[in-house]
Scaffold this motif. Structure first.
Motif, PDB file in Angstrom:
ATOM      1  N   PRO A 463      -6.923 -11.862 -43.273  1.00 57.57           N
ATOM      2  CA  PRO A 463      -7.973 -11.080 -42.597  1.00 57.57           C
ATOM      3  C   PRO A 463      -8.856 -10.405 -43.637  1.00 57.57           C
ATOM      4  CG  PRO A 463      -5.872  -9.911 -42.498  1.00 57.57           C
ATOM      5  CD  PRO A 463      -5.580 -11.268 -43.091  1.00 57.57           C
ATOM      6  N   ILE A 464     -10.163 -10.427 -43.432  1.00 56.03           N
ATOM      7  CA  ILE A 464     -11.082  -9.774 -44.377  1.00 56.03           C
ATOM      8  C   ILE A 464     -11.800  -8.595 -43.722  1.00 56.03           C
ATOM      9  CG2 ILE A 464     -11.408 -11.822 -45.793  1.00 56.03           C
ATOM     10  CD1 ILE A 464     -14.055 -12.327 -44.364  1.00 56.03           C
ATOM     11  N   THR A 465     -11.454  -8.288 -42.462  1.00 52.42           N
ATOM     12  CA  THR A 465     -11.953  -7.083 -41.794  1.00 52.42           C
ATOM     13  C   THR A 465     -10.842  -6.532 -40.922  1.00 52.42           C
ATOM     14  OG1 THR A 465     -12.726  -8.067 -39.705  1.00 52.42           O
ATOM     15  CG2 THR A 465     -14.239  -8.167 -41.582  1.00 52.42           C
ATOM     16  N   GLU A 466     -11.084  -5.342 -40.411  1.00 50.64           N
ATOM     17  CA  GLU A 466     -10.323  -4.848 -39.270  1.00 50.64           C
ATOM     18  C   GLU A 466     -10.982  -5.361 -37.986  1.00 50.64           C
ATOM     19  OE1 GLU A 466      -7.367  -2.698 -39.664  1.00 50.64           O
ATOM     20  OE2 GLU A 466      -7.789  -3.868 -41.472  1.00 50.64           O
ATOM     21  N   GLU A 467     -10.385  -5.096 -36.855  1.00 50.97           N
ATOM     22  CA  GLU A 467     -11.057  -5.392 -35.591  1.00 50.97           C
ATOM     23  C   GLU A 467     -12.244  -4.448 -35.427  1.00 50.97           C
ATOM     24  OE1 GLU A 467      -8.673  -5.525 -32.057  1.00 50.97           O
ATOM     25  OE2 GLU A 467      -6.907  -6.243 -33.148  1.00 50.97           O
ATOM     26  N   PHE A 468     -13.370  -4.970 -34.933  1.00 48.62           N
ATOM     27  CA  PHE A 468     -14.520  -4.125 -34.630  1.00 48.62           C
ATOM     28  C   PHE A 468     -15.350  -4.824 -33.570  1.00 48.62           C
ATOM     29  CE2 PHE A 468     -15.941  -6.943 -37.944  1.00 48.62           C
ATOM     30  CZ  PHE A 468     -17.273  -7.221 -37.667  1.00 48.62           C
ATOM     31  N   THR A 469     -16.267  -4.087 -32.980  1.00 50.11           N
ATOM     32  CA  THR A 469     -17.138  -4.647 -31.947  1.00 50.11           C
ATOM     33  C   THR A 469     -18.403  -5.176 -32.596  1.00 50.11           C
ATOM     34  OG1 THR A 469     -16.284  -3.116 -30.292  1.00 50.11           O
ATOM     35  CG2 THR A 469     -18.393  -4.171 -29.818  1.00 50.11           C
ATOM     36  N   GLU A 474     -24.903 -14.058 -28.989  1.00 43.88           N
ATOM     37  CA  GLU A 474     -23.894 -14.651 -28.120  1.00 43.88           C
ATOM     38  C   GLU A 474     -23.283 -13.629 -27.164  1.00 43.88           C
ATOM     39  OE1 GLU A 474     -20.976 -16.745 -30.359  1.00 43.88           O
ATOM     40  OE2 GLU A 474     -22.422 -17.618 -31.717  1.00 43.88           O
ATOM     41  N   GLY A 475     -23.424 -12.336 -27.428  1.00 42.49           N
ATOM     42  CA  GLY A 475     -22.830 -11.316 -26.584  1.00 42.49           C
ATOM     43  C   GLY A 475     -22.169 -10.248 -27.435  1.00 42.49           C
ATOM     44  N   THR A 476     -21.408  -9.374 -26.792  1.00 40.06           N
ATOM     45  CA  THR A 476     -20.699  -8.289 -27.469  1.00 40.06           C
ATOM     46  C   THR A 476     -19.201  -8.503 -27.305  1.00 40.06           C
ATOM     47  OG1 THR A 476     -22.526  -6.742 -27.086  1.00 40.06           O
ATOM     48  CG2 THR A 476     -20.377  -5.799 -27.608  1.00 40.06           C
ATOM     49  N   PHE A 477     -18.483  -8.613 -28.432  1.00 39.54           N
ATOM     50  CA  PHE A 477     -17.052  -8.898 -28.394  1.00 39.54           C
ATOM     51  C   PHE A 477     -16.319  -8.026 -29.403  1.00 39.54           C
ATOM     52  CE2 PHE A 477     -19.373 -12.969 -27.959  1.00 39.54           C
ATOM     53  CZ  PHE A 477     -19.090 -13.253 -26.632  1.00 39.54           C
ATOM     54  N   ALA A 478     -15.028  -7.807 -29.153  1.00 36.97           N
ATOM     55  CA  ALA A 478     -14.135  -7.333 -30.198  1.00 36.97           C
ATOM     56  C   ALA A 478     -13.835  -8.530 -31.081  1.00 36.97           C
ATOM     57  CB  ALA A 478     -12.858  -6.768 -29.600  1.00 36.97           C
ATOM     58  N   VAL A 479     -14.070  -8.393 -32.386  1.00 39.59           N
ATOM     59  CA  VAL A 479     -13.909  -9.524 -33.298  1.00 39.59           C
ATOM     60  C   VAL A 479     -13.107  -9.098 -34.510  1.00 39.59           C
ATOM     61  CG1 VAL A 479     -16.126 -10.498 -32.584  1.00 39.59           C
ATOM     62  CG2 VAL A 479     -16.015  -9.078 -34.636  1.00 39.59           C
ATOM     63  N   GLN A 480     -12.587 -10.081 -35.224  1.00 43.98           N
ATOM     64  CA  GLN A 480     -12.000  -9.863 -36.540  1.00 43.98           C
ATOM     65  C   GLN A 480     -12.283 -11.105 -37.373  1.00 43.98           C
ATOM     66  OE1 GLN A 480      -7.830  -8.761 -36.659  1.00 43.98           O
ATOM     67  NE2 GLN A 480      -7.979  -8.098 -38.785  1.00 43.98           N
ATOM     68  N   ARG A 486     -13.608 -16.616 -37.439  1.00 39.73           N
ATOM     69  CA  ARG A 486     -13.750 -15.335 -36.762  1.00 39.73           C
ATOM     70  C   ARG A 486     -13.054 -15.431 -35.414  1.00 39.73           C
ATOM     71  NH1 ARG A 486     -19.426 -14.839 -35.396  1.00 39.73           N
ATOM     72  NH2 ARG A 486     -18.867 -15.914 -33.478  1.00 39.73           N
ATOM     73  N   PHE A 487     -12.213 -14.457 -35.093  1.00 48.86           N
ATOM     74  CA  PHE A 487     -11.571 -14.384 -33.785  1.00 48.86           C
ATOM     75  C   PHE A 487     -12.427 -13.522 -32.856  1.00 48.86           C
ATOM     76  CE2 PHE A 487      -6.832 -14.918 -35.221  1.00 48.86           C
ATOM     77  CZ  PHE A 487      -7.163 -16.129 -35.806  1.00 48.86           C
ATOM     78  N   GLU A 488     -12.569 -13.953 -31.617  1.00 52.39           N
ATOM     79  CA  GLU A 488     -13.241 -13.171 -30.574  1.00 52.39           C
ATOM     80  C   GLU A 488     -12.248 -12.923 -29.450  1.00 52.39           C
ATOM     81  OE1 GLU A 488     -16.482 -15.481 -29.206  1.00 52.39           O
ATOM     82  OE2 GLU A 488     -17.578 -15.460 -31.103  1.00 52.39           O
ATOM     83  N   TYR A 489     -12.214 -11.694 -28.946  1.00 54.42           N
ATOM     84  CA  TYR A 489     -11.272 -11.345 -27.880  1.00 54.42           C
ATOM     85  C   TYR A 489     -11.977 -11.383 -26.529  1.00 54.42           C
ATOM     86  CZ  TYR A 489      -7.679  -8.883 -25.241  1.00 54.42           C
ATOM     87  OH  TYR A 489      -6.728  -8.551 -24.319  1.00 54.42           O
ATOM     88  N   HIS A 490     -11.412 -12.164 -25.609  1.00 57.54           N
ATOM     89  CA  HIS A 490     -11.949 -12.315 -24.249  1.00 57.54           C
ATOM     90  C   HIS A 490     -10.839 -11.951 -23.263  1.00 57.54           C
ATOM     91  CE1 HIS A 490     -15.747 -14.497 -25.315  1.00 57.54           C
ATOM     92  NE2 HIS A 490     -15.059 -14.669 -26.423  1.00 57.54           N
ATOM     93  N   PRO A 491     -10.685 -10.669 -22.937  1.00 56.14           N
ATOM     94  CA  PRO A 491      -9.554 -10.244 -22.096  1.00 56.14           C
ATOM     95  C   PRO A 491      -9.581 -10.820 -20.688  1.00 56.14           C
ATOM     96  CG  PRO A 491     -11.141  -8.452 -22.381  1.00 56.14           C
ATOM     97  CD  PRO A 491     -11.550  -9.546 -23.322  1.00 56.14           C
ATOM     98  N   GLU A 492     -10.734 -11.334 -20.266  1.00 56.50           N
ATOM     99  CA  GLU A 492     -10.813 -11.895 -18.912  1.00 56.50           C
ATOM    100  C   GLU A 492     -10.128 -13.255 -18.808  1.00 56.50           C
ATOM    101  OE1 GLU A 492     -14.291 -13.636 -21.140  1.00 56.50           O
ATOM    102  OE2 GLU A 492     -13.214 -11.709 -21.048  1.00 56.50           O
ATOM    103  N   VAL A 499      -8.230 -15.499 -26.910  1.00 53.85           N
ATOM    104  CA  VAL A 499      -8.746 -15.434 -28.270  1.00 53.85           C
ATOM    105  C   VAL A 499      -9.475 -16.739 -28.543  1.00 53.85           C
ATOM    106  CG1 VAL A 499      -8.205 -15.248 -30.728  1.00 53.85           C
ATOM    107  CG2 VAL A 499      -6.920 -13.892 -29.055  1.00 53.85           C
ATOM    108  N   LEU A 500     -10.746 -16.651 -28.854  1.00 56.26           N
ATOM    109  CA  LEU A 500     -11.560 -17.828 -29.125  1.00 56.26           C
ATOM    110  C   LEU A 500     -12.060 -17.775 -30.561  1.00 56.26           C
ATOM    111  CD1 LEU A 500     -13.713 -18.015 -25.859  1.00 56.26           C
ATOM    112  CD2 LEU A 500     -11.615 -19.268 -26.390  1.00 56.26           C
ATOM    113  N   LEU A 501     -12.218 -18.942 -31.143  1.00 53.50           N
ATOM    114  CA  LEU A 501     -12.736 -19.032 -32.498  1.00 53.50           C
ATOM    115  C   LEU A 501     -14.251 -19.139 -32.472  1.00 53.50           C
ATOM    116  CD1 LEU A 501     -10.247 -21.544 -34.165  1.00 53.50           C
ATOM    117  CD2 LEU A 501     -10.161 -19.052 -34.151  1.00 53.50           C
TER     118      LEU A 501
END
Length: 730
Positions: A463-469, A474-480, A486-492, A499-501
């Motif tokens: 990992p080269i970052t912490e989680e952040f928004t 493409e939209g607004t996501f929690a990413v790392q 890059r991981f994107e969090y899609h809780p829906e 978790v999408l790449l």
């Protein structure tokens, strides 16, 4: 204090008027064409038709072998998957209708695992590559000139960033500002009504922050940023030093991180100088128009001449200094300031084109807003440094009195700053939290689960970052960010699809000016796997790695797992220089870049490129690699000027290089030569521009290691294209 501007030529004004007499919403969107070339920006919303899955049967499936494959038998064969109807799409390929409430992603995964199915996928919706849909963006040549689209790939702004417009006020009811104009103050009338009764302030505010992609009028630089209106100029565009100084201080005290001053005068005023210093001490960047009097004696103008401000000159639509733009040693940067359409409220006309350094400065203020949106910790000095150091040098080499450091490049500037999650953190020593001292970042929760289950260090890297928004087009996501993706969090969504790449290969190729749709296609070949969706094949040495790794979903067939993790191939294998300066066999996939390193042990010969580093950071490759730490052999290579180079600006000796320059006069003769670090130049050779004003060449680069400048110059237009290339040993 006064403001100054030239209104646009009557022809363009007539065009603008014709575009706004009818309400904007009633008009069809105008295709965005800038510099006669369509600006292509894909929309990544991953949309698909509800309830529909596309399925292709294997050649050897029972239905095909019996010659019994038709819509009825296919529907019956897959009735247990919820198929209510089937439609033929192509040979052995059918569209299954599962009903509008079906979980399409899950159904496609189950169908792909069926032994009779070659592939199964949602019926995705594709979008034409486009720019913003604002009707008057057709006239906004400045957007492409300052590379706004590259910046918007990373951020379109953040509502936490406040930009003050210290001017004639702002028309807060304008549809391009809906909900983003804060309560301000009017120092002319000493009240809280900062509405615009002249139009100049609304015009500058639109260049800064008019909403983009909303089907209205124009697109500003920082769509999400909020405007703080401070009225210090009256209905004639004039204001006293007392009003201006008070307005600067008020803006700094009310949360403005950027203050735009598209005004000035020839008198040095201590009261304004003190206000500028006060605002700077409050960490507010002062962006000031340099002045419009180069053709009228070229006097020194204030507050542009104060050291603390960022003074902005104007360029025209040909990327030359606008004839009126002041020529002074205090000019820091330039930005487009000729014939700039923007918001206004004048005689019921909502949009108007105008010219001046008044229009140049807000481009820089909007860029500062984008930088703060991506990295809020930047202070005044850092903002100034980023904006000037990433500008495209114009005129004589290096800073000069006409262009300062050059014309701003928003895409390069935004890409050069780190999002807040990049700051190293100490080991929290918490249960469930993995800490990596190599990069001083943590991994936890759903991102840790996905990382561990789907390949870990070899596939994703550290990992080269912490989680952040993160907010992007493409939209607004929690990413790392990780070294390789890059991981994107899609809780829906349900695991593992929550978790999408990121499609970072597509992002990187577009930032390099490369369109993978135009790459040479492959063909079905024995021992390879061909993908008709993109027209490319995966062969050894990459095929085994591709098949061996994939998303850990037991409902997916092996190839489905690989597709879910890496995506489809976007290119054929070819030699390219990576960000570490290595010339390696490379193949691009939607979510990864495969590299072949034959000098490494067998298990490490296929490695994934550092796409996360390259996307998230300027000067990628600074993070230690996972199992490999190649030396940076390229160093700093200056950016090319008015040119595109492939495969890159750092190449191994003997690499085939292609270079293309633009903006020449159609059909004119071009002089081409190569300059060396020691000042020597090669023999000149002639080229000729095509009908679009482009000229280029492709050749095996024959020179020994070192830095070179490849220069093309039009013999009629004088337009110059310079490509910097570093050659390294094998």
């Amino acid at each position: 204090m006064y403001l100054g501007r030239w209104f646009a030529p009557l022809v363009v004004l007539a065009l603008l008027a014709s575009a706004v007499v009818t309400p904007v919403a009633a008009q069809p969107p105008t295709p965005l064409l800038l510099d006669s070339q369509p600006v292509r920006r894909p929309k990544h919303d991953r949309a698909f038709v509800p309830g529909e899955v596309l399925v292709q049967l294997h050649n050897g499936s029972s239905l095909v072998a019996k010659g019994a494959a038709n819509t009825q038998t296919v529907r019956a064969r897959f009735a247990s998957f919820g198929a209510e109807a089937a439609t033929t799409v192509a040979p052995r390929t059918y569209k299954l209708e599962l009903g509008p409430t079906a979980d399409v992603a899950a159904a496609a995964a189950r169908l792909a695992a069926d032994p009779e199915v070659a592939f199964a996928q949602p019926n995705y919706i594709r979008h034409a590559y486009r720019g913003v849909n604002d009707p008057l963006s057709t006239f906004q040549y400045a957007l492409s000139r300052v590379n706004a689209f590259g910046a918007w790939d990373l951020t379109t702004g953040n509502s936490s960033v406040v930009i003050a417009v210290v001017d004639t006020g702002v028309n807060a009811s304008h549809p391009d500002f809906t909900g983003r104009v804060l309560p301000g103050f009017d120092f002319v009338n000493n009240d809280s009504d900062a509405n615009d009764d002249e139009g100049h302030g609304t015009h500058t505010a639109g260049i800064i922050a008019a909403a983009g992609d909303n089907g209205e009028g124009i697109a500003g630089l920082c769509w999400q940023c909020r405007i703080l209106p401070v009225k210090v100029l009256n209905y004639e565009g004039a204001g006293t030093d007392a009003w201006v100084a008070s307005g600067i201080r008020w803006a700094a005290d009310h949360g403005a991180r950027v203050i735009n001053l598209s005004l000035g005068g020839e008198d040095d005023a201590p009261i304004i100088r003190d206000a500028v210093r006060y605002a700077t001490s409050k960490n507010a960047l002062m962006v000031v128009a340099a002045g419009n009097s180069a053709d009228r004696g070229n006097p020194v103008e204030y507050p542009a001449a104060y050291d603390e401000v960022l003074a902005v000159g104007a360029t025209d639509d040909k990327d030359q200094r606008a004839f009126f733009s002041s020529v002074q040693p205090y000019v820091d940067v330039t930005a487009p300031g000729w014939n700039i359409p923007s918001t206004i409220d004048q005689n019921s006309v909502p949009y108007l084109a105008a010219s001046g350094t008044s229009e140049a400065a807000p481009h820089v203020a909007g860029l500062a807003g984008l930088l703060l949106s991506r990295s809020p910790s930047l202070d005044v000095n850092a903002l100034r440094s980023v904006i000037t150091s990433t500008a495209d040098d114009l005129g004589p080499g290096g800073p000069d009195s006409e262009y300062g450091a050059g014309r701003i490049n928003a895409g390069r500037a935004v890409a050069s700053v780190q999002a807040p999650g990049f700051e190293p953190v100490p080991n929290p020593n918490l249960p469930g939290v993995a800490y990596f001292p190599e990069t001083q970042h943590t991994l936890r929760g759903e991102f840790r689960r996905f990382w561990e289950q789907n390949g870990g260090l070899p596939v994703f890297g550290f990992p080269i970052t912490e989680e952040f928004t993160e907010t992007s087009a493409e939209g607004t996501f929690a990413v790392q960010y990780f070294e390789r993706n890059r991981f994107e969090y899609h809780p829906e969504k349900s695991p593992p699809y929550n978790v999408l790449l990121g499609r970072l290969s597509d992002t990187q190729l577009r930032q390099q000016g490369r369109d993978w749709f135009t790459f040479p296609k492959g063909q079905p070949t024995e021992g390879c796997q061909f993908f008709p969706e993109t027209g490319h094949a995966v062969c050894e040495p990459f095929l085994s790695y591709w098949k061996r790794n994939g998303l850990r979903d037991p409902q997916l067939a092996p190839d489905g797992r690989s597709l879910a993790l890496f995506g489809l191939p976007l290119s054929e294998p070819a030699l390219e220089v990576n960000s570490s300066g290595q010339n390696v066999l490379t193949q691009w996939f939607e979510r990864a870049r495969f590299e072949h390193h034959p000098d490494k042990p067998a298990e490490y010969q296929v490695l994934l490129g550092l796409l996360g580093n390259e996307t998230a950071r300027s000067g990628a490759g600074s993070t230690p690699g996972s199992g490999q730490t190649p030396a940076d052999r390229c160093g700093i290579v200056p950016p090319s000027e008015n040119a595109v180079v492939a495969p890159g600006s750092c190449i191994v000796i003997g690499t085939f290089l292609t270079v293309e320059g633009a903006n020449f006069a159609p059909g004119e003769e071009i002089t081409f030569y190569v300059g060396r670090e020691d000042g020597r130049i090669s023999q000149q050779r002639p080229l000729r521009a095509n009908a679009q004003g482009r000229a280029g060449f492709g050749a095996m680069f024959p020179f020994p290691p070192g830095m070179y400048g490849l220069v093309m110059q039009g013999t009629q237009s004088g337009v110059k294209s310079v490509t910097y290339v570093r050659v390294i040993d094998r």
